[in-house]
Design an enzyme around this catalytic site. Structure first.
Site, mmCIF file in Angstrom:
data_model
loop_
_atom_site.group_PDB
_atom_site.id
_atom_site.type_symbol
_atom_site.label_atom_id
_atom_site.label_comp_id
_atom_site.label_asym_id
_atom_site.label_seq_id
_atom_site.Cartn_x
_atom_site.Cartn_y
_atom_site.Cartn_z
ATOM 1 N N HIS A 93 -33.003 20.266 -11.593
ATOM 2 C CA HIS A 93 -34.159 19.397 -11.795
ATOM 3 C C HIS A 93 -35.461 20.056 -11.351
ATOM 4 O O HIS A 93 -36.534 19.670 -11.816
ATOM 5 C CB HIS A 93 -33.946 18.069 -11.075
ATOM 6 C CG HIS A 93 -33.010 17.157 -11.796
ATOM 7 N ND1 HIS A 93 -33.189 15.788 -11.845
ATOM 8 C CD2 HIS A 93 -31.890 17.403 -12.511
ATOM 9 C CE1 HIS A 93 -32.211 15.240 -12.552
ATOM 10 N NE2 HIS A 93 -31.405 16.209 -12.964
ATOM 11 N N HIS A 150 -21.948 19.449 -15.639
ATOM 12 C CA HIS A 150 -21.107 18.265 -15.468
ATOM 13 C C HIS A 150 -19.648 18.612 -15.183
ATOM 14 O O HIS A 150 -18.808 17.720 -15.116
ATOM 15 C CB HIS A 150 -21.227 17.366 -16.694
ATOM 16 C CG HIS A 150 -22.569 16.735 -16.821
ATOM 17 N ND1 HIS A 150 -22.953 15.991 -17.913
ATOM 18 C CD2 HIS A 150 -23.650 16.740 -15.994
ATOM 19 C CE1 HIS A 150 -24.194 15.571 -17.757
ATOM 20 N NE2 HIS A 150 -24.640 16.020 -16.591
#
Length: 726
Positions: free
Chosen positions: A94, A257
């Site tokens: 991020h 993920h």
């Protein structure tokens, strides 16, 4: 006089909430972005050299400390599955993932995740805890590692500690000390609004996220609609806008993920304010939850409660196995967010805190996009069937993600910098020849001026080459001379016909010099040297004898080293320094000038003196006369400012658009000049007028020439990272 016990202050400017100049006058030009990162806000002092400090760092010891931290679960914020690695991967992702290709802004390069608005974006929920977990290590190593570098390094070490071989790590990210207010994040006034779309679903440039406060896409699907096919459209658009192709996109989503979980143990109504809105006692943390313990198994983050694999702290191919081998149905998390569950799977996924509990595999809508979008599905199946291909693709895509805004490889520091040149790094061949010296420069400048090329042509070409630089992601600039190559040679702003002729003349001069001298001159150097010769001649035309600084050492890039599609994003929509403005843009010309100046790392005085100089040097695109406030174009004089500030001239717009203006003699009505908004802003805006008055004064000619040359030299050398410390 005040009475004892009463506070003499009712208000102070240090408290927010007071009406600012921008709120009083919303259309006022924002020049603050030209004076960011002042030494006054930097606690490190003018003599601090981060590159030197980083190179003295024991990187191995630091990485070992990070590895120990990964499994050192803290009571105040327990680690899911006993491992902080997934949290640090998300933090690094991020930090880097705000980067966008259209203007090069965002990214991990200065540690902006520590500041508003990023530290309080909804998509960055709980990352305040990740950074706080790193504080003991930052405290230990101090100035030798910036926050910007540490955030990315923590993500790398997290991947390595969970079994992935990373591609490498380059340090050198220098911390900023205040929010970057040059970044346009969108027009929305509330979190998660999406007023950035027009037409069917056309995302506003330069934005690269679907909603205010998100990094890329809504993981529940477009506007919370759990449609994997529609979500794939958003994924492709946003990942493309941060420089990733389809293969890199699939690798990044699947690789990220493979680890960890999303947090949605309870309703969002239990979650307190974000860090910037939290009380002072929270000490920079936010999102305090009153749901049960508020942490661990009770944590609420995105509102999604998803665990993708059987081994959330180990690298493997579970993600693709589950994606393709199970059938999925939509469901809702305990917090009410749309997600998907493998309806035909056994309970094989571990609970993050109770080893006796198991769950069914779960995924996000955006995960299912990799199965149901036909292009993504083909790539994903290839990764499923070839785990080594997937591991390498993810490692390379992760490296690109986390280093995209650092510029050329020469800026990377440390022992883990990969030796391989990558196309997205805009490689340039190393200089492999003796460089020209002062006598050679003087001889070459004389040849250039004798060649028939005009002052305008020389200045215009050098500026066109150098002004592609972006301080945001350190791309562009004169080094490499990519103005010779596609796509730059064909940009309308660069006047392709004139450019081809100028380059042909310079190439002949280069060929003749290199044939007779053991020293060599590159086209990149010769283009800049030609611009310097043009400025010197213009100064002589104005009655001043000057020497414009020039340092050789540039090299010429090859076509195979140039990603045409990627470089297309550097094409200017506007260049106020050349009075160029593409039709169809709704942003005022003067605002785009300031935006361009900020990307060139210019101050307001530097921007002002450059515009004034470029106008009298007749450097407008298409040789338009707008703003050429002089009767001796090609002479480096302060005429632009003298005539702009002349009160005998009255200005009026030519039509209701107020983009072009005529300046007429107040007494006779005779047309004297024409101008754009960029020209007139230097007399209209109070701050810019104050600077213009300095250069328009009777005693200002010498200062004007000196300051123009200084600013010109700065632009010509913006990408010479070999000349200045990182």
């Amino acid at each position: 006089m005040t009475t004892e016990g009463s506070c003499p202050f009712h208000h102070t400017a240090a408290i927010g909430g007071l009406k600012t100049n921008e709120e009083w006058w919303p259309n006022r030009l924002n020049l603050k972005i030209l004076r960011q990162n002042s030494p006054l806000s930097n606690p490190m002092g003018a003599g601090f050299n981060y590159a030197k400090e980083f190179c003295s760092l024991d990187l191995s010891a630091l990485k070992e400390d990070l590895r120990r931290l990964m499994t050192d679960s803290q009571q105040w914020w327990p680690a899911d599955f006993g491992h902080y690695g997934p949290l640090f991967i998300r933090m690094a992702w991020h930090s880097a993932g705000t980067y966008r290709v259209h203007d090069g802004r965002g990214g991990a390069g200065s540690g902006q995740q520590r500041f508003a608005p990023l530290n309080s974006w909804p998509d960055n929920v709980l990352l305040d805890k990740a950074r706080r977990l790193l504080w003991p290590i930052k405290q230990k190593y101090g100035r030798k590692i910036s926050w910007a570098d540490l955030i990315i390094l923590a993500g790398n070490v997290a991947l390595e500690s969970m079994g992935l071989k990373t591609f490498g790590f380059g340090g050198g990210r220098v911390d900023s000390w205040e929010p970057d207010e040059s970044v346009y994040w969108g027009v929305e006034q509330k979190w998660l609004e999406d007023k950035r779309y027009s037409g069917k679903r056309d995302l506003e440039q330069p934005l690269a996220a679907v909603q205010m406060g998100l990094i890329y896409v809504n993981p529940e699907g477009p506007n919370g609609n759990p449609d994997p096919v529609a979500a794939a459209v958003d994924i492709r658009e946003t990942f493309t806008r941060m420089g990733m192709n389809d293969a890199e996109t699939v690798a990044l989503i699947a690789g990220g993920h493979t680890f960890g979980k999303a947090h949605g143990a309870g309703p969002a109504s239990f979650v307190g304010p974000e860090p910037e809105a939290a009380g002072i006692a929270e000490q920079g943390l936010g999102w305090r939850s009153s749901y049960r313990s508020g942490k661990g198994a009770d944590a609420i983050g995105s509102g999604l409660e998803v665990i993708w694999t059987r081994t959330p702290t180990r690298w493997n191919n579970d993600y693709f196995q589950f994606l393709f081998e199970y059938e999925w149905e939509p469901t809702k998390s305990p917090a009410g967010a749309w997600q998907w569950v493998a309806k035909d799977a056994p309970e094989i996924v571990p609970d993050p805190f109770d080893p006796a509990k198991k769950r069914k595999p779960t995924m996000l809508t955006t995960d299912l996009s990799l199965r149901f979008d036909p292009v993504y599905e083909k790539i994903a199946r290839a990764y499923y069937e070839q785990p080594d291909l997937f591991a390498d693709a993810f490692a390379r895509a992760w490296f690109k993600l986390t280093h995209r805004d650092m510029g050329p490889r020469s800026r990377y520091l440390g022992p883990e910098v990969p030796k391989e040149d990558l196309l997205w790094q805009d490689p340039i061949p190393p200089v492999d020849h003796p460089l020209i010296e002062t006598d050679d420069m003087n001889s070459l400048k004389a040849k250039i001026l004798e060649s028939g090329l005009t002052v305008r042509e020389l200045v215009f070409t050098a500026w066109s080459s150098a002004s592609t630089f972006r301080g945001s992601d350190k791309r562009g600039g004169a080094n490499g001379a990519r103005i010779r190559l596609s796509p730059q040679k064909d940009w309308p702003a660069n006047e392709p016909t004139q450019l081809a002729r100028v380059l042909a003349v310079l190439e002949q001069i280069q060929k003749e010099f290199n044939a007779r001298s053991p020293k060599k001159v590159s086209m990149a150097d010769l283009i800049v040297l030609g611009g310097c010769a043009g400025v010197e001649q213009a100064a002589r035309n104005g009655g001043r004898s000057v020497v414009v600084p020039f340092i050789p050492g540039r090299s010429d890039a090859l076509e195979e080293q140039t990603d045409v599609e990627s470089f297309a994003f550097l094409e200017p929509w506007a260049d106020g320094f050349r009075n160029f403005y593409k039709k169809g843009c709704s942003v005022p010309q003067e605002a785009l000038l300031v935006d361009k100046a900020q990307l060139l790392t210019l101050t307001a005085p530097e921007m002002t003196v450059l515009v004034g100089g470029m106008r009298v040097l007749d450097a407008n695109v298409g040789r338009s006369r707008h703003g050429v406030f002089t009767d001796r174009p090609g002479a480096l004089t302060n005429d632009f400012f003298v005539n702009l500030l002349d009160m005998d001239t009255e200005w009026k717009p030519v039509d209701e658009r107020e983009e072009l203006f005529e300046g007429r003699d107040r007494k006779t009505g005779t047309l004297l000049w024409t101008a754009t908004r960029v020209d007139l802003i230097f007399g209209s805006n109070s701050e810019l007028r104050a600077i213009s008055e300095v250069y328009g004064a009777a005693d200002a000619q010498d200062k004007f020439v000196k300051d123009f040359i200084s600013a010109w030299n700065k632009v010509m050398n913006l990408d010479r990272f070999d000349l200045a410390p990182a």
